[in-house]
Design a protein around this motif. Structure first.
Motif, PDB file in Angstrom:
ATOM      1  N   MET A 138       0.829  -1.214   0.000  1.00 32.02           N
ATOM      2  CA  MET A 138       0.000   0.000   0.000  1.00 32.02           C
ATOM      3  C   MET A 138       0.861   1.261   0.000  1.00 32.02           C
ATOM      4  O   MET A 138       0.475   2.288  -0.562  1.00 32.02           O
ATOM      5  CB  MET A 138      -0.939  -0.014   1.198  1.00 32.02           C
ATOM      6  N   GLN A 139       2.025   1.203   0.622  1.00 32.79           N
ATOM      7  CA  GLN A 139       2.901   2.369   0.661  1.00 32.79           C
ATOM      8  C   GLN A 139       3.678   2.561  -0.628  1.00 32.79           C
ATOM      9  O   GLN A 139       4.241   3.633  -0.851  1.00 32.79           O
ATOM     10  CB  GLN A 139       3.886   2.238   1.826  1.00 32.79           C
ATOM     11  N   ALA A 140       3.692   1.542  -1.482  1.00 38.00           N
ATOM     12  CA  ALA A 140       4.474   1.643  -2.713  1.00 38.00           C
ATOM     13  C   ALA A 140       4.022   2.800  -3.573  1.00 38.00           C
ATOM     14  O   ALA A 140       4.820   3.442  -4.249  1.00 38.00           O
ATOM     15  CB  ALA A 140       4.391   0.338  -3.501  1.00 38.00           C
ATOM     16  N   GLY A 141       2.704   3.085  -3.561  1.00 36.01           N
ATOM     17  CA  GLY A 141       2.194   4.207  -4.337  1.00 36.01           C
ATOM     18  C   GLY A 141       2.764   5.529  -3.876  1.00 36.01           C
ATOM     19  O   GLY A 141       3.002   6.436  -4.664  1.00 36.01           O
ATOM     20  N   GLN A 142       3.018   5.653  -2.554  1.00 36.29           N
ATOM     21  CA  GLN A 142       3.578   6.891  -2.036  1.00 36.29           C
ATOM     22  C   GLN A 142       5.033   7.060  -2.440  1.00 36.29           C
ATOM     23  O   GLN A 142       5.527   8.173  -2.519  1.00 36.29           O
ATOM     24  CB  GLN A 142       3.453   6.928  -0.516  1.00 36.29           C
ATOM     25  N   SER A 143       5.720   5.948  -2.654  1.00 33.96           N
ATOM     26  CA  SER A 143       7.125   6.042  -3.030  1.00 33.96           C
ATOM     27  C   SER A 143       7.310   6.143  -4.541  1.00 33.96           C
ATOM     28  O   SER A 143       8.423   6.262  -5.027  1.00 33.96           O
ATOM     29  CB  SER A 143       7.903   4.839  -2.492  1.00 33.96           C
ATOM     30  N   SER A 144       6.201   6.074  -5.298  1.00 35.44           N
ATOM     31  CA  SER A 144       6.283   6.212  -6.747  1.00 35.44           C
ATOM     32  C   SER A 144       6.859   7.572  -7.098  1.00 35.44           C
ATOM     33  O   SER A 144       6.590   8.576  -6.443  1.00 35.44           O
ATOM     34  CB  SER A 144       4.883   6.068  -7.360  1.00 35.44           C
ATOM     35  N   ARG A 145       7.638   7.616  -8.157  1.00 35.50           N
ATOM     36  CA  ARG A 145       8.255   8.874  -8.577  1.00 35.50           C
ATOM     37  C   ARG A 145       7.495   9.524  -9.716  1.00 35.50           C
ATOM     38  O   ARG A 145       8.022  10.395 -10.402  1.00 35.50           O
ATOM     39  CB  ARG A 145       9.714   8.620  -8.988  1.00 35.50           C
ATOM     40  N   SER A 146       6.248   9.083  -9.935  1.00 33.52           N
ATOM     41  CA  SER A 146       5.395   9.670 -10.971  1.00 33.52           C
ATOM     42  C   SER A 146       4.284  10.480 -10.318  1.00 33.52           C
ATOM     43  O   SER A 146       3.659  10.032  -9.359  1.00 33.52           O
ATOM     44  CB  SER A 146       4.797   8.563 -11.847  1.00 33.52           C
ATOM     45  N   LEU A 147       4.048  11.680 -10.851  1.00 34.94           N
ATOM     46  CA  LEU A 147       3.017  12.567 -10.312  1.00 34.94           C
ATOM     47  C   LEU A 147       2.155  13.075 -11.463  1.00 34.94           C
ATOM     48  O   LEU A 147       2.669  13.589 -12.458  1.00 34.94           O
ATOM     49  CB  LEU A 147       3.657  13.754  -9.583  1.00 34.94           C
ATOM     50  N   THR A 148       0.841  12.925 -11.311  1.00 36.35           N
ATOM     51  CA  THR A 148      -0.103  13.412 -12.314  1.00 36.35           C
ATOM     52  C   THR A 148      -0.762  14.680 -11.788  1.00 36.35           C
ATOM     53  O   THR A 148      -1.363  14.677 -10.721  1.00 36.35           O
ATOM     54  CB  THR A 148      -1.166  12.348 -12.627  1.00 36.35           C
TER      55      THR A 148
ATOM     56  N   ASP B 196      -2.913  13.100  -8.815  1.00 36.12           N
ATOM     57  CA  ASP B 196      -2.281  13.294  -7.514  1.00 36.12           C
ATOM     58  C   ASP B 196      -2.568  14.692  -6.981  1.00 36.12           C
ATOM     59  O   ASP B 196      -2.736  14.887  -5.774  1.00 36.12           O
ATOM     60  CB  ASP B 196      -0.770  13.095  -7.622  1.00 36.12           C
ATOM     61  N   LEU B 197      -2.612  15.680  -7.872  1.00 36.38           N
ATOM     62  CA  LEU B 197      -2.778  17.077  -7.454  1.00 36.38           C
ATOM     63  C   LEU B 197      -3.452  17.848  -8.575  1.00 36.38           C
ATOM     64  O   LEU B 197      -3.241  17.554  -9.757  1.00 36.38           O
ATOM     65  CB  LEU B 197      -1.405  17.700  -7.151  1.00 36.38           C
ATOM     66  N   ALA B 198      -4.261  18.836  -8.196  1.00 38.95           N
ATOM     67  CA  ALA B 198      -4.858  19.736  -9.184  1.00 38.95           C
ATOM     68  C   ALA B 198      -4.600  21.168  -8.745  1.00 38.95           C
ATOM     69  O   ALA B 198      -4.496  21.459  -7.549  1.00 38.95           O
ATOM     70  CB  ALA B 198      -6.360  19.489  -9.328  1.00 38.95           C
ATOM     71  N   ILE B 199      -4.482  22.049  -9.712  1.00 38.91           N
ATOM     72  CA  ILE B 199      -4.365  23.480  -9.431  1.00 38.91           C
ATOM     73  C   ILE B 199      -5.540  24.149 -10.110  1.00 38.91           C
ATOM     74  O   ILE B 199      -5.767  23.955 -11.313  1.00 38.91           O
ATOM     75  CB  ILE B 199      -3.036  24.058  -9.948  1.00 38.91           C
ATOM     76  N   ARG B 200      -6.314  24.911  -9.332  1.00 35.05           N
ATOM     77  CA  ARG B 200      -7.496  25.526  -9.922  1.00 35.05           C
ATOM     78  C   ARG B 200      -7.667  26.955  -9.427  1.00 35.05           C
ATOM     79  O   ARG B 200      -7.142  27.347  -8.386  1.00 35.05           O
ATOM     80  CB  ARG B 200      -8.732  24.689  -9.626  1.00 35.05           C
ATOM     81  N   TRP B 201      -8.428  27.705 -10.199  1.00 35.52           N
ATOM     82  CA  TRP B 201      -8.696  29.121  -9.939  1.00 35.52           C
ATOM     83  C   TRP B 201      -9.991  29.222  -9.140  1.00 35.52           C
ATOM     84  O   TRP B 201     -11.016  28.673  -9.533  1.00 35.52           O
ATOM     85  CB  TRP B 201      -8.824  29.840 -11.276  1.00 35.52           C
ATOM     86  N   GLY B 202      -9.949  29.881  -8.003  1.00 32.97           N
ATOM     87  CA  GLY B 202     -11.164  29.991  -7.207  1.00 32.97           C
ATOM     88  C   GLY B 202     -10.921  30.752  -5.917  1.00 32.97           C
ATOM     89  O   GLY B 202      -9.845  31.314  -5.691  1.00 32.97           O
ATOM     90  N   GLU B 203     -11.929  30.753  -5.051  1.00 37.32           N
ATOM     91  CA  GLU B 203     -11.853  31.471  -3.782  1.00 37.32           C
ATOM     92  C   GLU B 203     -11.401  30.583  -2.631  1.00 37.32           C
ATOM     93  O   GLU B 203     -11.294  31.037  -1.501  1.00 37.32           O
ATOM     94  CB  GLU B 203     -13.207  32.110  -3.461  1.00 37.32           C
TER      95      GLU B 203
END
Length: 263
Positions: free
Chosen positions: A87-97, A142-149
């Motif tokens: 389960m922790q292997a995903g956290q050690s992955s070096r790929s980020l979307t 893994d992460l999103a960046i969005r415009w908002g309040e």
């Protein structure tokens, strides 16, 4: 016995006490008191209906019933450890979307990722264009960046910025207002209308007029001398937020990315 009724805490105490043949040393390993170890063992004995330990003149001894289950118990704990590592292997992955608006990706995100990649060349990035809402599950983000309040329904952190600024070509350009969807003067009639704030900056740099845009997007173009600031920055309730659902937000690789982007 149903899995939901397995006395896992008691079994963990049994394993430690059986290895040390001492409630005191088992307590030191588990960071609890010897009395707590004794209580857990008695509770486990009551649940199983067997005696697991006997006190003799030589000290603590396992009963045959206790010994009979130890090998399978320890094999089970090894399986638990393997499951946790998987389960922790995903956290050690070096790929980020990462999902972000197109103009932010071009003007701010890709240069930042280039700096991060230079420091950590083993990282791999997958960039997804998302000008509106994003579905983390569907896009496997893994992460999103969005415009908002604010971060909305997710966890989030604002990207520091000076709000909105007006920019134009250095030395002057056309005295024309450039508009884009979401800009401060969106409802006004403009001679030049473009698709997003990034294109508004490009139009201003080309001399088509002046545009009011997020300072964050124009930062690199200002530093490069492609555009200049006209007037003072204007505070604005909206801004760019790095967001993710709580499980993703807690991942070490995501936290490290957020810290690096915010630095």
């Amino acid at each position: 016995m149903k899995r939901t009724h397995l006395p896992l805490n008691g079994l963990r105490v049994l394993d430690a006490a059986a290895r040390h043949l001492s409630f005191t040393r088992a307590a030191d390993e588990l960071a609890v008191t010897p009395a707590a170890v004794g209580q857990q063992v008695r509770a486990l004995e009551d649940t199983l209906g067997v005696v697991l330990f006997r006190r003799t003149t030589r000290g603590l001894e396992l009963t045959p019933e206790g010994e009979r289950g130890l090998e399978a118990l320890r094999d089970g704990f090894l399986q638990f450890e393997e499951a946790v590592r998987a389960m922790q292997a995903g956290q050690s992955s070096r790929s980020l979307t990462i999902a972000a608006p197109r103009d932010l990706t071009h003007k701010w995100l890709m240069p930042r990722l280039s700096e991060i990649s230079a420091r950590e060349p083993e990282l791999r990035f997958v960039l997804v264009v998302a000008d509106e809402g994003v579905d983390f599950a569907q896009a496997n983000l893994d992460l999103a960046i969005r415009w908002g309040e604010g971060p909305g329904e997710h966890e989030g952190e604002a990207i520091e910025s000076d709000g909105m600024i007006a920019v134009g070509r250095p030395g002057g350009g056309a005295d024309t207002r450039i508009s884009w969807p979401g800009c401060l003067n969106e409802e006004s009639v403009s001679r030049v209308m473009v698709g997003d704030a990034g294109l508004a900056i490009e139009a201003a740099a080309a001399g088509l007029g002046h545009a009011t845009v997020p300072e964050l997007l124009a930062r690199a173009d200002i530093a490069a001398g492609r555009v200049e600031v006209l007037g003072e920055p204007k505070p604005y309730p909206r801004g760019y937020w790095m967001v993710a659902p709580l499980p993703q937000w807690r991942q070490k690789k995501v936290r490290a990315l957020v810290d690096a982007l915010a630095a």
